[in-house]
Design an enzyme around this catalytic site. Structure first.
Site, PDB file in Angstrom:
ATOM      1  N   HIS A  52       0.678  -1.297   0.117  1.00 49.10           N
ATOM      2  CA  HIS A  52      -0.038   0.028   0.164  1.00 49.10           C
ATOM      3  C   HIS A  52       0.950   1.245  -0.083  1.00 49.10           C
ATOM      4  CE1 HIS A  52      -3.387  -2.559   0.961  1.00 49.10           C
ATOM      5  NE2 HIS A  52      -3.998  -1.882  -0.033  1.00 49.10           N
ATOM      6  N   CYS A  77     -10.240  -1.712 -10.453  1.00 48.04           N
ATOM      7  CA  CYS A  77      -9.467  -0.642  -9.849  1.00 48.04           C
ATOM      8  C   CYS A  77      -8.389  -0.896  -9.112  1.00 48.04           C
ATOM      9  CB  CYS A  77     -10.426  -0.023  -8.764  1.00 48.04           C
ATOM     10  SG  CYS A  77     -10.928  -1.070  -7.370  1.00 48.04           S
ATOM     11  N   ARG A  83     -15.218   3.566  -0.816  1.00 49.25           N
ATOM     12  CA  ARG A  83     -14.971   2.268  -0.435  1.00 49.25           C
ATOM     13  C   ARG A  83     -15.023   2.105   1.105  1.00 49.25           C
ATOM     14  NH1 ARG A  83      -9.676  -1.131  -1.465  1.00 49.25           N
ATOM     15  NH2 ARG A  83      -8.811   0.231  -0.017  1.00 49.25           N
ATOM     16  N   ARG A 122     -10.453   5.279  -1.345  1.00 44.67           N
ATOM     17  CA  ARG A 122      -9.840   4.438  -0.246  1.00 44.67           C
ATOM     18  C   ARG A 122      -9.873   5.295   0.900  1.00 44.67           C
ATOM     19  NH1 ARG A 122      -5.661   2.902  -4.195  1.00 44.67           N
ATOM     20  NH2 ARG A 122      -5.448   0.663  -4.397  1.00 44.67           N
ATOM     21  N   ASN A 141      -5.143  -6.216  -7.302  1.00 38.37           N
ATOM     22  CA  ASN A 141      -3.872  -6.371  -6.123  1.00 38.37           C
ATOM     23  C   ASN A 141      -4.209  -7.574  -5.260  1.00 38.37           C
ATOM     24  OD1 ASN A 141      -3.423  -3.966  -7.402  1.00 38.37           O
ATOM     25  ND2 ASN A 141      -3.870  -2.806  -5.621  1.00 38.37           N
ATOM     26  N   ASP A 142      -5.668  -7.543  -4.553  1.00 40.08           N
ATOM     27  CA  ASP A 142      -5.961  -8.377  -3.773  1.00 40.08           C
ATOM     28  C   ASP A 142      -6.249  -9.892  -4.614  1.00 40.08           C
ATOM     29  OD1 ASP A 142      -5.215  -7.688  -1.084  1.00 40.08           O
ATOM     30  OD2 ASP A 142      -6.958  -6.407  -1.514  1.00 40.08           O
ATOM     31  N   ARG A 174       1.335  -9.772  -1.050  1.00 38.08           N
ATOM     32  CA  ARG A 174       1.917  -8.697  -1.748  1.00 38.08           C
ATOM     33  C   ARG A 174       2.775  -7.969  -1.258  1.00 38.08           C
ATOM     34  NH1 ARG A 174      -3.966  -5.643  -1.611  1.00 38.08           N
ATOM     35  NH2 ARG A 174      -2.761  -3.306  -2.287  1.00 38.08           N
ATOM     36  N   GLU A 194     -12.174  -9.461  -4.999  1.00 42.22           N
ATOM     37  CA  GLU A 194     -10.864  -9.531  -4.744  1.00 42.22           C
ATOM     38  C   GLU A 194     -10.528 -10.992  -4.046  1.00 42.22           C
ATOM     39  OE1 GLU A 194      -9.548  -6.004  -2.958  1.00 42.22           O
ATOM     40  OE2 GLU A 194     -11.248  -5.894  -1.563  1.00 42.22           O
TER      41      GLU A 194
HETATM   42  C1  PEP Z   1      -6.841  -4.029  -4.964  1.00 40.96           C
HETATM   43  O1  PEP Z   1      -6.954  -4.935  -4.089  1.00 40.96           O
HETATM   44  O2  PEP Z   1      -6.655  -4.271  -6.011  1.00 40.96           O
HETATM   45  C2  PEP Z   1      -7.472  -2.752  -4.407  1.00 40.96           C
HETATM   46  C3  PEP Z   1      -7.574  -1.699  -5.412  1.00 40.96           C
HETATM   47  O3  PEP Z   1      -7.580  -2.460  -3.283  1.00 40.96           O
HETATM   48  P1  PEP Z   1      -6.533  -2.083  -2.168  1.00 40.96           P
HETATM   49  O4  PEP Z   1      -5.010  -2.096  -3.042  1.00 40.96           O
HETATM   50  O5  PEP Z   1      -6.770  -0.789  -1.472  1.00 40.96           O
HETATM   51  O6  PEP Z   1      -6.304  -3.350  -1.316  1.00 40.96           O
HETATM   52 MG    MG Z   2      -7.804  -4.626  -2.051  1.00 40.83          MG
END
Ligand code: PEP
Ligand code: MG
Length: 577
Positions: free
Chosen positions: A197, A506, A340, A304, A458-459, A469, A435
């Protein structure tokens, strides 16, 4: 600018693009180690005096930061430091520490820590939410007093003036939000992955970062001159003059390219063969509103909300949340804002309220276990919905059970607001983030119950591939083009289509042109990217033919490994550049 002839090169994970150079400063976020040793009765006076000196120093420190924060972030954000001063000046606490010192005859750091820990345990178990939240204030003050007692030069994340490259073992999002953005040149860390993050934050701030360098904290000394190539992941320690001028040339060229991309911001976002693509942005808070306004994007596809919680290091009041959300909505130029709900946990930690585990009590799970936190946020979001086109999105939903529970809480909050005569959008749209692999497997069930879907790649990749990650040791296994990822994405797009629900992406994938191509070819019509990626992504979308992308993805779906798929996409992008 200095340049000597003992240039050394390290290679890590290119996490946030860009080139920068400057002096290094070490930043440690490790815990303070507290020594414990016995003292004599005669030494009690000296230890008491040490405590007094350190309290005075801490007081000055907090007042100084308070002024700085008030001037830069506003009085509202600075109020937290008043709470810190109250903790520091709490007579009962000091009296108890001195009593402990007299009884136990141990060094003052140890006594202070023991008594403060008792306080923290007491507050942690208290019913009253407000008092429970004071744990983070107490911890912060404890850390400062101990640092002063131990003579540790605490690198103050929000008061350093000179522009520096931060070198650290790791950087948590809660620390990242406190850095003074104007004093940052770049980031280097021992650990971390490309979608940590804090890396996402650096990208959105255009700050180059190289992570996963393993031992950069050992290799780089304080004040070493550093050059970061955030495109390739190369880090030069004490670069030669020639290296610096070579990179200056590259940076100038890159700057010219970016200016060209920027010029296209006012153009329509459509492919060469005329298909419109919705292009929205991801933001973390009001800080990014000015950049959003000039982005000419189609709205905010991911707000976020954790940033606010991290900056407060606790749960902000309903009023503080409402002000932040409403201010974003007021400035969204009439476009939609997808807020979110809290995605705390994993690496986004708020002292005393959650745990560090990506598989633990994170996001919607945390909210459903902590209903007062969840309800406060939903009230604030609903109130902000009276200001414009707000939509609610739940993170980390695993299936319909969690979705139903979250909606039930939402309905309760709606009824409470209606009863109190508070206005909000009764038919506010609700969506979920996809996710988790489980959500992919039940995509039809989820799609039938929501207004929209948004894929957090990402998740999704992290959970699908079982690759943390944050962990650089397995970052090579974090493969956005793995056939399992492609198949999952296809299932999601098909599910959305069947239920006639929009599917947006996203995650960071959407902001990388080679993956943008893949996503469009798989069926994406809507993307949400960090503001810093928007111009480049739009530029490439305008060069792409959807028909060609569909054929390309068809070929990719026939391949059995990530690497050749990645190569195909790379060749495609080079072909249209
Ligand atoms: C994701 O997981 O792709 C996402 C957009 O949320 P975050 O990166 O805040 O976990
Ligand atoms: Mg996420």
């Amino acid at each position: 600018m200095t340049s000597v002839n003992n240039e050394r090169v390290l290679i890590g994970i290119a996490a946030s693009p860009g080139i920068c150079h400057g002096p290094a400063v070490h930043f440690s976020q490790g815990q303070v180690e507290i020594p414990c040793y016995s003292i004599t009765q005669e030494q009690v006076a000296t230890e008491t005096e040490r405590l007094e000196v350190s309290i005075i120093a801490t007081r000055e420190e907090i007042i100084h930061i308070r002024k700085k924060v008030s001037a830069t972030l506003g009085e509202g954000e600075a109020l937290i430091f008043d709470a810190h001063l109250m903790v520091l000046e709490d007579n009962a606490l000091i009296t108890e520490v001195l009593q402990y010192l007299n009884e136990e005859l141990k060094n003052i750091e140890y006594c202070f820590n023991q008594v403060v820990d008792r306080y923290i345990n007491f507050f942690k178990n208290i019913e009253d939410e407000y008092l429970r939240e004071r744990v983070s204030d107490i911890r912060d003050v404890e850390r400062r007093v101990l640092n002063n007692l131990l003579g540790k030069k605490h690198v103050e994340k929000d008061i350093s003036h000179a522009k520096k490259i931060i070198v650290s073992d790791d950087i948590s999002p809660s620390l990242a939000v406190g850095f003074n953005k104007d004093s940052l040149l770049g980031f280097l860390t021992d650990s971390g992955g490309a979608t940590s993050h804090f890396v996402i934050m650096s990208r959105s701030l255009n700050i180059p970062a190289v992570v996963g360098l393993h031992d950069v904290t050992k290799q780089v000394k304080h004040d070493d001159y550093i050059l970061i190539d955030g495109y390739s992941g190369k880090v030069y320690i004490n670069p030669r003059k020639e290296t610096l001028s070579l990179y200056q040339e590259r940076a100038d060229k890159q700057h010219a390219i970016e200016l060209r991309y920027q010029k296209e911001l006012l153009e329509k976002c459509e492919t060469r063969d005329g298909h419109t693509i919705e292009l929205m942005v991801n933001i973390e808070g009001t800080d990014e509103i000015d950049a959003y306004k000039t982005s000419n994007s189609d709205g905010i596809g991911l707000f976020r909300t954790e940033g606010l919680f991290l900056r407060h290091n606790g749960v902000p009041s309903e009023e503080a949340q409402y002000n932040e959300y409403a201010s974003v909505v007021d400035n969204a130029s009439g476009k939609s804002v997808i807020i979110r709900t809290l995605d705390i946990g994993g690496d986004k930690l708020v002292d005393g309220i959650n745990e560090e585990s990506f598989l633990g009590l994170r996001a919607i799970r945390y909210c459903l276990e902590n209903l007062s936190v969840f309800k406060t946020q939903l009230r604030a979001i609903l109130r902000a919905s009276a200001h414009g086109e707000v939509q609610i999105m739940y993170p980390m939903i695993s299936g319909v059970e969690e979705l139903d529970k979250a909606n039930q809480v939402l309905n309760e909050v709606k009824s409470e607001l209606t009863q109190s005569g508070i206005s909000f959008n009764q038919s506010i749209k609700v969506g979920v983030m996809i996710e988790l692999p489980s959500a992919v497997m039940v995509i039809n069930l989820l799609a039938s119950k929501v207004d929209f879907l948004s894929v957090g790649t990402n998740d999704l990749i992290q959970y699908l591939m079982a690759v943390d990650r944050m962990d650089d040791k397995v970052s090579h296994l974090y493969q956005p083009t793995h056939p399992a990822v492609l198949r999952s994405l296809k299932l999601i797009f098909d599910g959305g289509k069947e239920s006639d629900k929009s599917v947006s992406i996203c995650g960071e994938m959407a902001g990388e042109p080679i993956y943008t191509a893949l996503l469009l070819g798989l069926g994406a019509k809507s993307l949400s990217v960090s503001i810093s990626r928007l111009a480049e992504v739009k530029h490439f979308i305008r060069l792409m033919d959807l028909a060609k992308l569909e054929a390309l993805v068809e070929e990719c779906m026939g391949l059995d490994r990530a690497e050749p798929i990645e190569a195909k996409l790379q060749a495609f992008i080079e072909g249209i550049s």
